[in-house]
Design an enzyme around this catalytic site. Sequence first.
Site, PDB file in Angstrom:
ATOM      1  N   GLU A   1     -10.429  -3.387 -14.188  1.00  0.00           N
ATOM      2  CA  GLU A   1     -10.713  -3.926 -12.852  1.00  0.00           C
ATOM      3  C   GLU A   1     -12.212  -3.856 -12.624  1.00  0.00           C
ATOM      4  O   GLU A   1     -12.873  -2.925 -13.091  1.00  0.00           O
ATOM      5  CB  GLU A   1      -9.994  -3.105 -11.779  1.00  0.00           C
ATOM      6  CG  GLU A   1      -8.506  -3.375 -11.763  1.00  0.00           C
ATOM      7  CD  GLU A   1      -7.802  -2.804 -10.534  1.00  0.00           C
ATOM      8  OE1 GLU A   1      -8.125  -1.676 -10.127  1.00  0.00           O
ATOM      9  OE2 GLU A   1      -6.924  -3.491 -10.002  1.00  0.00           O
TER      10      GLU A   1
ATOM     11  N   PRO B   1       0.835  -1.214   0.000  1.00  0.00           N
ATOM     12  CA  PRO B   1       0.000   0.000   0.000  1.00  0.00           C
ATOM     13  C   PRO B   1       0.865   1.259   0.000  1.00  0.00           C
ATOM     14  O   PRO B   1       2.068   1.187   0.260  1.00  0.00           O
ATOM     15  CB  PRO B   1      -0.767  -0.122   1.317  1.00  0.00           C
ATOM     16  CG  PRO B   1       0.122  -0.926   2.213  1.00  0.00           C
ATOM     17  CD  PRO B   1       0.957  -1.827   1.331  1.00  0.00           C
TER      18      PRO B   1
ATOM     19  N   CYS C   1      -8.937   9.553  -9.446  1.00  0.00           N
ATOM     20  CA  CYS C   1      -8.475   9.447 -10.841  1.00  0.00           C
ATOM     21  C   CYS C   1      -9.616   9.766 -11.792  1.00  0.00           C
ATOM     22  O   CYS C   1      -9.396  10.187 -12.919  1.00  0.00           O
ATOM     23  CB  CYS C   1      -7.940   8.047 -11.094  1.00  0.00           C
ATOM     24  SG  CYS C   1      -9.143   6.794 -10.624  1.00  0.00           S
TER      25      CYS C   1
HETATM   26  P1  NAP Z   1       1.842   7.156  -7.048  1.00  0.00           P
HETATM   27  O1  NAP Z   1       2.758   8.169  -6.515  1.00  0.00           O
HETATM   28  O2  NAP Z   1       2.036   6.690  -8.436  1.00  0.00           O
HETATM   29  O3  NAP Z   1       1.925   5.922  -6.028  1.00  0.00           O
HETATM   30  C1  NAP Z   1       1.107   4.794  -6.183  1.00  0.00           C
HETATM   31  C2  NAP Z   1       1.745   3.621  -5.477  1.00  0.00           C
HETATM   32  O4  NAP Z   1       2.991   3.331  -6.108  1.00  0.00           O
HETATM   33  C3  NAP Z   1       2.063   3.877  -4.011  1.00  0.00           C
HETATM   34  O5  NAP Z   1       1.897   2.685  -3.288  1.00  0.00           O
HETATM   35  C4  NAP Z   1       3.533   4.246  -4.068  1.00  0.00           C
HETATM   36  O6  NAP Z   1       4.168   3.964  -2.864  1.00  0.00           O
HETATM   37  C5  NAP Z   1       4.024   3.319  -5.151  1.00  0.00           C
HETATM   38  N1  NAP Z   1       5.242   3.733  -5.802  1.00  0.00           N
HETATM   39  C6  NAP Z   1       5.725   4.985  -6.026  1.00  0.00           C
HETATM   40  N2  NAP Z   1       6.893   4.917  -6.704  1.00  0.00           N
HETATM   41  C7  NAP Z   1       7.139   3.593  -6.924  1.00  0.00           C
HETATM   42  C8  NAP Z   1       8.186   2.880  -7.569  1.00  0.00           C
HETATM   43  N3  NAP Z   1       9.218   3.495  -8.158  1.00  0.00           N
HETATM   44  N4  NAP Z   1       8.122   1.526  -7.590  1.00  0.00           N
HETATM   45  C9  NAP Z   1       7.094   0.871  -7.014  1.00  0.00           C
HETATM   46  N5  NAP Z   1       6.079   1.507  -6.380  1.00  0.00           N
HETATM   47  C10 NAP Z   1       6.105   2.846  -6.346  1.00  0.00           C
HETATM   48  O7  NAP Z   1       0.319   7.600  -6.957  1.00  0.00           O
HETATM   49  P2  NAP Z   1      -0.443   8.234  -5.724  1.00  0.00           P
HETATM   50  O8  NAP Z   1       0.036   9.632  -5.569  1.00  0.00           O
HETATM   51  O9  NAP Z   1      -0.393   7.315  -4.553  1.00  0.00           O
HETATM   52  O10 NAP Z   1      -1.941   8.197  -6.250  1.00  0.00           O
HETATM   53  C11 NAP Z   1      -2.459   9.146  -7.094  1.00  0.00           C
HETATM   54  C12 NAP Z   1      -2.433   8.691  -8.534  1.00  0.00           C
HETATM   55  O11 NAP Z   1      -3.096   7.450  -8.652  1.00  0.00           O
HETATM   56  C13 NAP Z   1      -3.154   9.637  -9.452  1.00  0.00           C
HETATM   57  O12 NAP Z   1      -2.424   9.823 -10.634  1.00  0.00           O
HETATM   58  C14 NAP Z   1      -4.461   8.919  -9.745  1.00  0.00           C
HETATM   59  O13 NAP Z   1      -5.070   9.275 -10.947  1.00  0.00           O
HETATM   60  C15 NAP Z   1      -4.015   7.511  -9.748  1.00  0.00           C
HETATM   61  N6  NAP Z   1      -5.144   6.616  -9.508  1.00  0.00           N
HETATM   62  C16 NAP Z   1      -5.625   5.897 -10.558  1.00  0.00           C
HETATM   63  C17 NAP Z   1      -6.734   5.083 -10.378  1.00  0.00           C
HETATM   64  C18 NAP Z   1      -7.280   4.282 -11.519  1.00  0.00           C
HETATM   65  O14 NAP Z   1      -8.036   3.348 -11.238  1.00  0.00           O
HETATM   66  N7  NAP Z   1      -6.957   4.565 -12.757  1.00  0.00           N
HETATM   67  C19 NAP Z   1      -7.343   5.006  -9.123  1.00  0.00           C
HETATM   68  C20 NAP Z   1      -6.827   5.759  -8.078  1.00  0.00           C
HETATM   69  C21 NAP Z   1      -5.713   6.559  -8.290  1.00  0.00           C
HETATM   70  P3  NAP Z   1       4.644   5.119  -1.867  1.00  0.00           P
HETATM   71  O15 NAP Z   1       3.568   6.134  -1.836  1.00  0.00           O
HETATM   72  O16 NAP Z   1       4.787   4.385  -0.594  1.00  0.00           O
HETATM   73  O17 NAP Z   1       5.920   5.595  -2.432  1.00  0.00           O
END
Ligand code: NAP
Length: 483
Positions: A464, A181, A290
Site C-alpha cells: 500500500e 471499519p 503494526c
Molecule cells: P483484527 O482483529 O484482525 O481486525 C481488523 C478488522 O477485521 C476489523 O475491522 C475487524 O472488525 C475485522 N474482522 C475481525 N474478524 C473478522 C472476520 N472474521 N471477517 C471479516 N472481518 C473481520 O485487527 P485489529 O485488532 O483491529 O488491529 C490490530 C492488528 O492489525 C494488529 O495485528 C496489527 O499489526 C494489524 N495492523 C497491520 C497493519 C499493516 O499495515 N500491516 C496496519 C495496522 C494494523 P471488528 O473489529 O469490527 O470485528
Amino acid sequence: MSIAELTGIDGPTGLLIGGEWGKGADTFPVFDPATEEPLAEVANGTVSDGLDAVGAAQAALPGWAATPPRQRAEVLRRAFELMTARSEQFARLMSAENGKSLRDARGEAAYAAEFFRWYAEEAVRIEGTLMRAPSGANRILTTRQPIGVSLLITPWNFPAAMATRKIGPALAAGCTVVLKPAAETPLTALALADLLAEAGAPAGVVNVVTTTSSGRVCAAMMDDPRVRKLSFTGSTEVGRILLGQAAKSVLNCSMELGGNAPFIVFDDADIPAAVEGALIAKMRNGGEACTAANRFYVHDAVADEFIAAFSARLKSMVVGPGLDEATDVGPLVNEDTRSKVASLVDGATADGAALITGGRAPQRRGYFYEPTLLDGVAADSAILSTEIFGPVAPVVRFTDEADAVRLANATEFGLVSYVFTRDLRRGLRVSEALDAGMIGLNRGLVSDPAAPFGGVKQSGLGREGGHEGLLEYTETKYIATDW
Ligand code: NAP
C-alpha cells in the site's frame, strides 16, 4: 460532554449506502478508552445492508471507472484539502474513540490526508505498455483497468490512515468501495466518508457498513460475485481466515497483517539517535502499531548506555487521556488489549527478565499501561514471539552480527525491521539479510504515502502506498495486436 463538543465534528453515525445515510435496524455503542464511557451509538449493519452496499458500489462502478482520471484526481485533491482544513477535528475524533494522544492523532490526521493528495497525483499516472512480440509477428499492448468493487476492511489502531491508504488508490484507479471499519473506531471512518461526499465522490462510489457482526457480513460480501477485490488490514489471525474464504471465489487480495519488528542496535551506532528512533518505533501510537518495534536486540558493548537513556525517556512520558494536551501516552484501546500486554510483561519477568521501568497499570479509570522497559529477556519468552501492541520494550543483548540477524529473522512475521549502525556497509548488508518488507535504517519511522508499505512471510501480501498501492486496484489487460 457530547462527541460534537469533545471533537468539533458532529459526524454521521449511520450506514452510507448509495449516497444515503441509513439508520440500520439496530445500533452499538462506541466507548472512550480513557473513561470507559460510551461516546456514541452507531448503526449495526446486517448481511442485507452489506449486500445493499455491494449493489450500490456495483451500480456506481461503470460511471466512476469511465470518469476521466483528472476528474477522479480532483475529488481526491478536494478531500485532501478538506481533511487538512479539518485536521484538528479529525485528530480529536480519533483521540476520543481510539485513545491515542493528540500528538499521535495530529500526526495521523496529516498522514491520512496525505494519501488523498498522493493518489490525486497518481490517478493520472496509470500507464500501459507496448512492445513488439519477440517473433516480430505482432505487438503486445497492455492496459490497466480498475479491478472493480472493492471491499476494504480496516483496524482500529489508525482509524483514518488505514482507510485513506485504501480509499485513495481505489478511487484513483476507478474502483468503487465498501468500507468496513473496526467496531471500536467507526466514527472516524464515517466522518471520512461524509468528507469524500462533500469533496464530490458520486453516490455509491464510497459506501460504509459499520457492524458488530464483521465475520458474517464480510463473508456474505466476499461470496458475492460483484465483489472483485478484498483489501484487509488487521491481524494475521483474521487475515488467514479471510484468505481461506477468498479462495472460494478466487478473490484478489491485498493483506496488511501483523508484525513483530526487531530493532537492532550495533556497537557502532549513534546511541542518542538510536534512542530517538526507539522512542518513535516503540511509542508512536502508544505501541499500538503494526510497525511497532517489538524486540530490541542491543549489542552488549552499548546496552547499558542505550537502556539508561531509553528508560529515562520512557519514565518522563506523561500517561493520561489522549485529549489532554500534556499526554504523551494515551490508554490502550480496550481491556482485552491491556490485559494481554500485562500478562506478556508478567510472563517475561517470571522467565527472568529484569523490569527497568514501568510494568504496571496505573490505578485509574481507563485502559492505561505504563511505558515499560525489560532487560535480559529470555529467548523463549512469549513476549518475543507475540505482537505486544502496547508500550513495552523487551531488550535482548547480543555480541555477534550473524546472531542478531538470525534472532531477528526467527519469526513468522516480516513487516519491518530497524537497524542502527554508523557503518553503511553493515547497514545495507544487514538490511538485505533481514526478512522484512521494510527496513528503517537509522530511522524509527518508515510510513510514508509515497513509499510501498507491506510485509513478507505472514505479515501480508501486496503493498500500500507509492505507485504499487495504485496497481493493487488494477488488472492488467493484454491485447495481442496486429497492424
Ligand atoms: P483484527 O482483529 O484482525 O481486525 C481488523 C478488522 O477485521 C476489523 O475491522 C475487524 O472488525 C475485522 N474482522 C475481525 N474478524 C473478522 C472476520 N472474521 N471477517 C471479516 N472481518 C473481520 O485487527 P485489529 O485488532 O483491529 O488491529 C490490530 C492488528 O492489525 C494488529 O495485528 C496489527 O499489526 C494489524 N495492523 C497491520 C497493519 C499493516 O499495515 N500491516 C496496519 C495496522 C494494523 P471488528 O473489529 O469490527 O470485528
